[in-house]
Enzyme design. Structure first.
Site, PDB file in Angstrom:
ATOM      1  N   TYR A 147      11.645 -32.953 -98.537  1.00  0.00           N
ATOM      2  CA  TYR A 147      10.783 -32.011 -97.808  1.00  0.00           C
ATOM      3  C   TYR A 147       9.527 -32.708 -97.277  1.00  0.00           C
ATOM      4  CZ  TYR A 147      13.868 -28.204 -98.882  1.00  0.00           C
ATOM      5  OH  TYR A 147      14.972 -27.391 -98.921  1.00  0.00           O
ATOM      6  N   ARG A 178      10.734 -34.091 -94.085  1.00  0.00           N
ATOM      7  CA  ARG A 178      10.882 -33.021 -93.089  1.00  0.00           C
ATOM      8  C   ARG A 178       9.507 -32.565 -92.593  1.00  0.00           C
ATOM      9  NH1 ARG A 178      15.369 -31.746 -90.355  1.00  0.00           N
ATOM     10  NH2 ARG A 178      15.126 -29.519 -90.450  1.00  0.00           N
ATOM     11  N   GLN A 212      15.436 -18.584 -89.378  1.00  0.00           N
ATOM     12  CA  GLN A 212      15.968 -19.198 -90.599  1.00  0.00           C
ATOM     13  C   GLN A 212      15.293 -20.554 -90.809  1.00  0.00           C
ATOM     14  OE1 GLN A 212      20.578 -18.445 -90.887  1.00  0.00           O
ATOM     15  NE2 GLN A 212      20.009 -18.628 -88.723  1.00  0.00           N
ATOM     16  N   HIS A 233      13.846 -17.733 -94.570  1.00  0.00           N
ATOM     17  CA  HIS A 233      14.151 -18.804 -95.535  1.00  0.00           C
ATOM     18  C   HIS A 233      12.891 -19.527 -95.977  1.00  0.00           C
ATOM     19  CE1 HIS A 233      18.610 -19.081 -94.082  1.00  0.00           C
ATOM     20  NE2 HIS A 233      18.352 -17.995 -94.787  1.00  0.00           N
ATOM     21  N   CYS A 246       4.285 -18.921-111.827  1.00  0.00           N
ATOM     22  CA  CYS A 246       3.587 -17.629-111.601  1.00  0.00           C
ATOM     23  C   CYS A 246       3.754 -17.112-110.176  1.00  0.00           C
ATOM     24  CB  CYS A 246       2.091 -17.802-111.918  1.00  0.00           C
ATOM     25  SG  CYS A 246       1.183 -18.743-110.671  1.00  0.00           S
ATOM     26  N   CYS A 292      -2.148 -21.177-112.162  1.00  0.00           N
ATOM     27  CA  CYS A 292      -1.835 -21.060-113.600  1.00  0.00           C
ATOM     28  C   CYS A 292      -1.883 -22.413-114.285  1.00  0.00           C
ATOM     29  CB  CYS A 292      -0.457 -20.421-113.795  1.00  0.00           C
ATOM     30  SG  CYS A 292       0.908 -21.481-113.340  1.00  0.00           S
ATOM     31  N   GLY A 303      20.876 -20.523 -81.506  1.00  0.00           N
ATOM     32  CA  GLY A 303      20.951 -21.815 -82.203  1.00  0.00           C
ATOM     33  C   GLY A 303      21.247 -21.712 -83.676  1.00  0.00           C
ATOM     34  N   SER A 338      24.601 -21.404 -86.536  1.00  0.00           N
ATOM     35  CA  SER A 338      26.063 -21.599 -86.630  1.00  0.00           C
ATOM     36  C   SER A 338      26.781 -20.356 -87.150  1.00  0.00           C
ATOM     37  CB  SER A 338      26.367 -22.770 -87.571  1.00  0.00           C
ATOM     38  OG  SER A 338      25.785 -22.531 -88.847  1.00  0.00           O
ATOM     39  N   ASN A 380      23.676 -20.384 -77.521  1.00  0.00           N
ATOM     40  CA  ASN A 380      24.002 -21.519 -78.381  1.00  0.00           C
ATOM     41  C   ASN A 380      24.559 -22.635 -77.499  1.00  0.00           C
ATOM     42  OD1 ASN A 380      25.233 -23.169 -80.509  1.00  0.00           O
ATOM     43  ND2 ASN A 380      25.019 -21.382 -81.830  1.00  0.00           N
TER      44      ASN A 380
HETATM   45  N1  APR Z   1      20.580 -25.775 -78.248  1.00  0.00           N
HETATM   46  C1  APR Z   1      21.141 -24.647 -78.752  1.00  0.00           C
HETATM   47  N2  APR Z   1      21.901 -24.628 -79.895  1.00  0.00           N
HETATM   48  C2  APR Z   1      22.070 -25.805 -80.521  1.00  0.00           C
HETATM   49  C3  APR Z   1      21.513 -27.022 -80.058  1.00  0.00           C
HETATM   50  C4  APR Z   1      20.740 -26.971 -78.866  1.00  0.00           C
HETATM   51  N3  APR Z   1      20.168 -28.071 -78.342  1.00  0.00           N
HETATM   52  N4  APR Z   1      21.895 -28.019 -80.911  1.00  0.00           N
HETATM   53  C5  APR Z   1      22.642 -27.438 -81.881  1.00  0.00           C
HETATM   54  N5  APR Z   1      22.763 -26.115 -81.640  1.00  0.00           N
HETATM   55  C6  APR Z   1      23.469 -25.112 -82.441  1.00  0.00           C
HETATM   56  C7  APR Z   1      24.778 -25.587 -83.024  1.00  0.00           C
HETATM   57  O1  APR Z   1      25.839 -25.350 -82.102  1.00  0.00           O
HETATM   58  C8  APR Z   1      24.904 -24.685 -84.264  1.00  0.00           C
HETATM   59  O2  APR Z   1      25.513 -23.442 -83.913  1.00  0.00           O
HETATM   60  O3  APR Z   1      22.651 -24.829 -83.547  1.00  0.00           O
HETATM   61  C9  APR Z   1      23.456 -24.435 -84.660  1.00  0.00           C
HETATM   62  C10 APR Z   1      23.019 -25.241 -85.868  1.00  0.00           C
HETATM   63  O4  APR Z   1      23.735 -24.752 -86.980  1.00  0.00           O
HETATM   64  P1  APR Z   1      23.257 -25.189 -88.449  1.00  0.00           P
HETATM   65  O5  APR Z   1      22.983 -26.636 -88.474  1.00  0.00           O
HETATM   66  O6  APR Z   1      24.251 -24.586 -89.399  1.00  0.00           O
HETATM   67  O7  APR Z   1      21.831 -24.451 -88.632  1.00  0.00           O
HETATM   68  P2  APR Z   1      21.560 -22.955 -89.034  1.00  0.00           P
HETATM   69  O8  APR Z   1      22.567 -22.024 -88.434  1.00  0.00           O
HETATM   70  O9  APR Z   1      20.132 -22.686 -88.721  1.00  0.00           O
HETATM   71  O10 APR Z   1      21.750 -22.982 -90.638  1.00  0.00           O
HETATM   72  C11 APR Z   1      21.459 -21.791 -91.330  1.00  0.00           C
HETATM   73  O11 APR Z   1      21.740 -22.955 -93.431  1.00  0.00           O
HETATM   74  O12 APR Z   1      21.355 -24.864 -94.673  1.00  0.00           O
HETATM   75  C12 APR Z   1      20.952 -23.573 -94.460  1.00  0.00           C
HETATM   76  O13 APR Z   1      18.816 -22.717 -94.880  1.00  0.00           O
HETATM   77  C13 APR Z   1      19.520 -23.545 -94.012  1.00  0.00           C
HETATM   78  O14 APR Z   1      18.462 -22.054 -92.446  1.00  0.00           O
HETATM   79  C14 APR Z   1      19.581 -22.909 -92.625  1.00  0.00           C
HETATM   80  C15 APR Z   1      20.881 -22.126 -92.681  1.00  0.00           C
END
Ligand code: APR
Length: 229
Positions: A52, A55, A87, A105, A116, A135, A171, A173, A197
């Site tokens: 983190y 990140r 998210q 999230h 705490c 705490c 954006g 999945s 997406n």
């Molecule tokens: N423009 C639009 N969409 C995009 C781009 C882009 N440039 N690049 C990638 N994507 C899309 C991919 O096609 C995919 O559908 O973004 C999505 C990324 O999916 P994940 O990596 O699974 O991210 P997310 O859906 O936010 O994950 C959900 O999973 O690991 C946990 O807590 C974490 O919040 C996260 C959650």
């Protein structure tokens, strides 16, 4: 018009932040059981803090992209009641001017006391020996929702979806619930549903409509259309 927008890692991809499940994604390079579960943190807090901290540095050096700015523009237009749910644990929506932003999230910019539940601004670098300033003996962790934990703010999100006219997922999945199931709730509420997406998500068939392409192009185009209506 009441719009609920759900964003995922894809909206921040063009800001240089890696997504989780795309090719070369974070969960391809790291084991999520080690980095995104309470058990993983208990086993090796130093590994989780390192992840983190990295990140946090990456987000600090990143900039919001045109997709973040377009949503901030939409949020400012009083013709629309926009509920922005993300998210993502980064602050790129806020830095683009969005307010409020509902982080279901959590956010790695806040530290949480595992004892705490006190919260305070996360330092640039968090370490396993960091203790809660309230705490004084609770272990400090990132205030992010890990697998197996309950997402935040559902008491705000679910009613907003139930009253929405339009639900837009950007954006994401569509793999992680409950967020992946929001599209059904919106449909049951009689809302139109739209997916923006790079490619069809795992929930693509549940949406009324979709537009594919990079968020930095597709989101501003969609917002401009809405605002010129
Ligand atoms: N423009 C639009 N969409 C995009 C781009 C882009 N440039 N690049 C990638 N994507 C899309 C991919 O096609 C995919 O559908 O973004 C999505 C990324 O999916 P994940 O990596 O699974 O991210 P997310 O859906 O936010 O994950 C959900 O999973 O690991 C946990 O807590 C974490 O919040 C996260 C959650």
């Amino acid at each position: 018009m009441r719009i609920v927008i759900l964003t995922g890692a894809g909206i921040s991809a063009e800001s240089g932040l890696g997504t989780f499940r795309d090719k070369g994604g974070l969960w391809e390079r790291h084991d999520l059981k080690d980095l995104a579960t309470p058990e993983g943190f208990a086993r090796n807090p130093a590994l989780v803090h390192d992840f983190y901290n990295m990140r946090r540095r990456t987000v600090r050096d990143a900039q919001p992209n045109p997709a973040h700015h377009a949503l901030a523009r939409l949020q400012k237009d009083k013709r629309y009641a926009v509920t922005l749910v993300t998210q993502n644990v980064d602050d790129l929506h806020e830095r683009a001017g969005s307010d409020p932003v509902i982080h279901m999230h959590g956010t790695h910019l806040v530290a949480l006391c595992a004892g705490c539940a006190h919260r305070w601004p996360a330092p640039e670098e968090m370490r396993p020996q960091d203790r809660c300033p309230a705490c004084s003996d609770g272990v400090a962790r990132p205030d992010v929702v890990w697998f197996g934990e309950t997402p935040y703010h559902l008491d705000e999100i679910l009613p907003a979806i139930a009253e929405s006219d339009l639900f837009v997922a950007i954006g994401t999945s569509g793999v992680v619930y409950p967020a992946a199931g929001f599209v059904e709730l919106a449909t049951e509420a009689g809302a139109e549903t739209l997916e923006l997406n790079l490619e069809p998500s795992y929930r693509a068939s549940a949406f009324d409509a979709a537009r594919f392409g990079p968020a930095s192009e597709v989101v501003p185009a969609w917002v401009d259309e809405i605002l010129s209506a």
